[in-house]
Design a protein around this motif. Structure first.
Motif, PDB file in Angstrom:
ATOM      1  N   ALA A 101       0.597  -1.109   0.124  1.00  0.00           N
ATOM      2  CA  ALA A 101      -0.123   0.121  -0.061  1.00  0.00           C
ATOM      3  C   ALA A 101       0.628   1.406  -0.003  1.00  0.00           C
ATOM      4  N   ASN A 102       1.854   1.336   0.762  1.00  0.00           N
ATOM      5  CA  ASN A 102       2.744   2.447   0.793  1.00  0.00           C
ATOM      6  C   ASN A 102       3.698   2.705  -0.184  1.00  0.00           C
ATOM      7  N   GLU A 103       4.234   1.908  -0.936  1.00  0.00           N
ATOM      8  CA  GLU A 103       4.941   2.269  -2.188  1.00  0.00           C
ATOM      9  C   GLU A 103       5.035   1.181  -2.866  1.00  0.00           C
ATOM     10  N   TYR A 104       4.967   1.125  -4.372  1.00  0.00           N
ATOM     11  CA  TYR A 104       5.265   0.150  -5.291  1.00  0.00           C
ATOM     12  C   TYR A 104       5.811   0.658  -6.647  1.00  0.00           C
ATOM     13  N   GLN A 105       6.691   0.156  -7.068  1.00  0.00           N
ATOM     14  CA  GLN A 105       7.097   0.474  -8.470  1.00  0.00           C
ATOM     15  C   GLN A 105       6.397  -0.329  -9.723  1.00  0.00           C
ATOM     16  N   TRP A 106       5.531   0.577 -10.039  1.00  0.00           N
ATOM     17  CA  TRP A 106       4.757  -0.419 -11.190  1.00  0.00           C
ATOM     18  C   TRP A 106       5.541  -0.569 -12.409  1.00  0.00           C
ATOM     19  N   TYR A 107       5.336  -2.048 -12.898  1.00  0.00           N
ATOM     20  CA  TYR A 107       6.002  -2.369 -14.094  1.00  0.00           C
ATOM     21  C   TYR A 107       7.764  -2.358 -14.057  1.00  0.00           C
ATOM     22  N   TYR A 108       8.231  -1.106 -13.793  1.00  0.00           N
ATOM     23  CA  TYR A 108       9.705  -0.806 -13.728  1.00  0.00           C
ATOM     24  C   TYR A 108      10.360   0.018 -12.786  1.00  0.00           C
ATOM     25  N   GLY A 109      11.357  -0.085 -12.253  1.00  0.00           N
ATOM     26  CA  GLY A 109      11.784   1.013 -11.533  1.00  0.00           C
ATOM     27  C   GLY A 109      12.666   1.982 -12.254  1.00  0.00           C
ATOM     28  N   PHE A 110      13.077   2.931 -11.828  1.00  0.00           N
ATOM     29  CA  PHE A 110      13.534   4.307 -12.320  1.00  0.00           C
ATOM     30  C   PHE A 110      14.750   3.727 -13.369  1.00  0.00           C
ATOM     31  N   GLN A 111      15.471   2.723 -12.708  1.00  0.00           N
ATOM     32  CA  GLN A 111      16.849   2.450 -13.379  1.00  0.00           C
ATOM     33  C   GLN A 111      16.640   2.035 -14.672  1.00  0.00           C
ATOM     34  N   GLU A 112      15.363   1.292 -14.864  1.00  0.00           N
ATOM     35  CA  GLU A 112      15.062   0.708 -16.198  1.00  0.00           C
ATOM     36  C   GLU A 112      14.653   1.788 -17.143  1.00  0.00           C
ATOM     37  N   TYR A 113      13.960   2.748 -16.917  1.00  0.00           N
ATOM     38  CA  TYR A 113      13.211   3.614 -17.841  1.00  0.00           C
ATOM     39  C   TYR A 113      13.871   5.061 -17.724  1.00  0.00           C
ATOM     40  N   GLY A 114      14.780   5.234 -16.513  1.00  0.00           N
ATOM     41  CA  GLY A 114      15.212   6.689 -16.236  1.00  0.00           C
ATOM     42  C   GLY A 114      16.050   7.317 -17.257  1.00  0.00           C
ATOM     43  N   GLU A 253       4.259  12.106 -32.778  1.00  0.00           N
ATOM     44  CA  GLU A 253       5.585  11.470 -33.725  1.00  0.00           C
ATOM     45  C   GLU A 253       6.096  10.228 -32.650  1.00  0.00           C
ATOM     46  N   TRP A 254       5.916   8.974 -33.134  1.00  0.00           N
ATOM     47  CA  TRP A 254       6.454   7.804 -32.382  1.00  0.00           C
ATOM     48  C   TRP A 254       8.081   7.900 -32.227  1.00  0.00           C
ATOM     49  N   VAL A 255       8.488   8.357 -31.050  1.00  0.00           N
ATOM     50  CA  VAL A 255       9.888   8.076 -30.817  1.00  0.00           C
ATOM     51  C   VAL A 255      10.330   6.868 -30.527  1.00  0.00           C
ATOM     52  N   ARG A 256       9.469   6.081 -29.771  1.00  0.00           N
ATOM     53  CA  ARG A 256      10.191   4.768 -29.622  1.00  0.00           C
ATOM     54  C   ARG A 256       8.668   3.986 -29.418  1.00  0.00           C
ATOM     55  N   ASP A 257       8.992   2.680 -29.924  1.00  0.00           N
ATOM     56  CA  ASP A 257       7.761   1.830 -29.956  1.00  0.00           C
ATOM     57  C   ASP A 257       8.166   0.726 -29.174  1.00  0.00           C
ATOM     58  N   GLY A 258       7.527   0.681 -28.044  1.00  0.00           N
ATOM     59  CA  GLY A 258       7.916  -0.400 -26.900  1.00  0.00           C
ATOM     60  C   GLY A 258       7.150  -1.751 -26.816  1.00  0.00           C
ATOM     61  N   SER A 259       6.514  -1.913 -28.165  1.00  0.00           N
ATOM     62  CA  SER A 259       5.583  -3.270 -28.253  1.00  0.00           C
ATOM     63  C   SER A 259       6.513  -4.564 -28.023  1.00  0.00           C
ATOM     64  N   ASP A 260       7.795  -4.473 -28.309  1.00  0.00           N
ATOM     65  CA  ASP A 260       8.513  -5.838 -28.262  1.00  0.00           C
ATOM     66  C   ASP A 260       9.062  -5.884 -26.775  1.00  0.00           C
ATOM     67  N   ASP A 261       9.101  -4.731 -25.913  1.00  0.00           N
ATOM     68  CA  ASP A 261       9.743  -4.809 -24.634  1.00  0.00           C
ATOM     69  C   ASP A 261       9.099  -6.121 -24.048  1.00  0.00           C
ATOM     70  N   LEU A 262       9.554  -6.684 -23.000  1.00  0.00           N
ATOM     71  CA  LEU A 262       9.459  -8.013 -22.454  1.00  0.00           C
ATOM     72  C   LEU A 262       8.227  -7.865 -21.138  1.00  0.00           C
ATOM     73  N   LYS A 263       8.625  -6.890 -20.246  1.00  0.00           N
ATOM     74  CA  LYS A 263       7.481  -6.885 -19.191  1.00  0.00           C
ATOM     75  C   LYS A 263       6.237  -5.771 -19.408  1.00  0.00           C
ATOM     76  N   ALA A 264       6.826  -4.701 -19.976  1.00  0.00           N
ATOM     77  CA  ALA A 264       5.647  -3.880 -20.348  1.00  0.00           C
ATOM     78  C   ALA A 264       6.435  -2.639 -21.321  1.00  0.00           C
ATOM     79  N   GLY A 265       5.533  -2.343 -22.163  1.00  0.00           N
ATOM     80  CA  GLY A 265       6.282  -1.447 -23.363  1.00  0.00           C
ATOM     81  C   GLY A 265       6.766  -0.018 -22.746  1.00  0.00           C
TER      82      GLY A 265
END
Length: 274
Positions: A101-114, A253-265
């Protein structure tokens, strides 16, 4: 490192009690991420939270059929999934759900998309974080030098969780604003207000809330984002064909298409000038 002994004891206690721990970037405090129940704070921290709440959290009304918090009404019955209902998210952020309830990193942590955030969004940008939930993204962005941040969620309990996370932050967060607000109906005076939008799963939940809601949210994103602004959309549920339809290449403009990313795009789009 004057808190080393305290943090060591705290860490051992947390591990033994089955909780997880997050160190804030200031290295001055820890935030216990728990699976339920309430967190106990010393008196001065409780007062700090209350003072911050009164200064920064705004319960913003919107036009149309909304409740007192500006949330569009009467749509839970049309949801495709419990994940598309306000009742589900209110319950989760009060400690009665399947995730912390207090904290949860949805899909990815910042180190993965930051890296996409820091490469594409200048530090002085005005950034909108819709459907922020209990993700610690505000703390991550503050650590990276971003300061003009606006977080929104239609669950007041999510906003309370964000306020708790911020109450442990270090330094000046006066430019951080929190609003209890529906992403499908943002204030009329927010047109062309933001340089960037970063969302993690918000559009997924909105899609699951029923037909037509994703389209409403994307229209609002188009309105509040300045021409040339960047949208980072982290999503694992919205169907690809529908995503292509709502993010029309005549407008985006589609800068990046994440359709092929594994966990979430990780989808990155740029709003074109009208």
């Amino acid at each position: 490192m004057r808190h080393r002994s305290f943090l060591t004891v705290a860490f051992l206690f947390v591990i033994s009690s089955g909780k997880t721990v997050r160190r804030c970037f200031c290295c001055e405090a820890i935030v216990l991420r728990r699976l339920g129940g309430s967190t106990s704070f010393p008196g001065y921290r409780r007062q700090r939270r209350q003072n911050y709440l009164s200064r920064h959290i705004q319960f913003a009304a919107s036009d149309g059929e909304t409740d007192d918090n500006g949330v569009l009404q009467n749509d839970d019955s049309a949801a495709r999934s419990p994940f598309g209902t306000r009742e589900y998210w209110d319950s989760l952020y009060q400690g009665n759900g399947d995730y912390p309830a207090n904290e949860y990193q949805w899909y990815y942590g910042f180190q993965e998309y930051g890296k996409y955030v820091t490469q594409l969004i200048p530090r002085n940008s005005n950034v909108l974080l819709p459907g922020i939930g209990n993700d610690p993204i505000i703390l991550d962005l503050l650590q990276k030098g971003y300061s003009t941040l606006t977080g929104t969620d239609y669950s007041k309990h999510a906003i309370e969780r964000q306020q708790e996370l911020l109450s442990y932050s270090y330094g000046n967060v006066d430019m951080v604003k929190l609003h209890c607000m529906d992403a499908r109906k943002m204030p009329t005076d927010w047109s062309d207000k933001f340089d960037a939008i970063v969302e993690k799963g918000a559009l997924d939940a909105i899609y699951l809330s029923g037909d037509g809601n994703l389209e409403k949210a994307v229209k609002e994103f188009e309105r509040v984002l300045r021409p040339g602004g960047i949208l980072i959309d982290i999503s694992g549920v919205v169907p690809g064909e529908l995503r292509r339809d709502v993010f029309d290449e005549q407008k985006w403009e589609w800068v990046r298409d994440g359709s092929d990313d594994l966990k979430a795009g990780i989808f990155i789009l740029k709003l074109l000038s009208s």
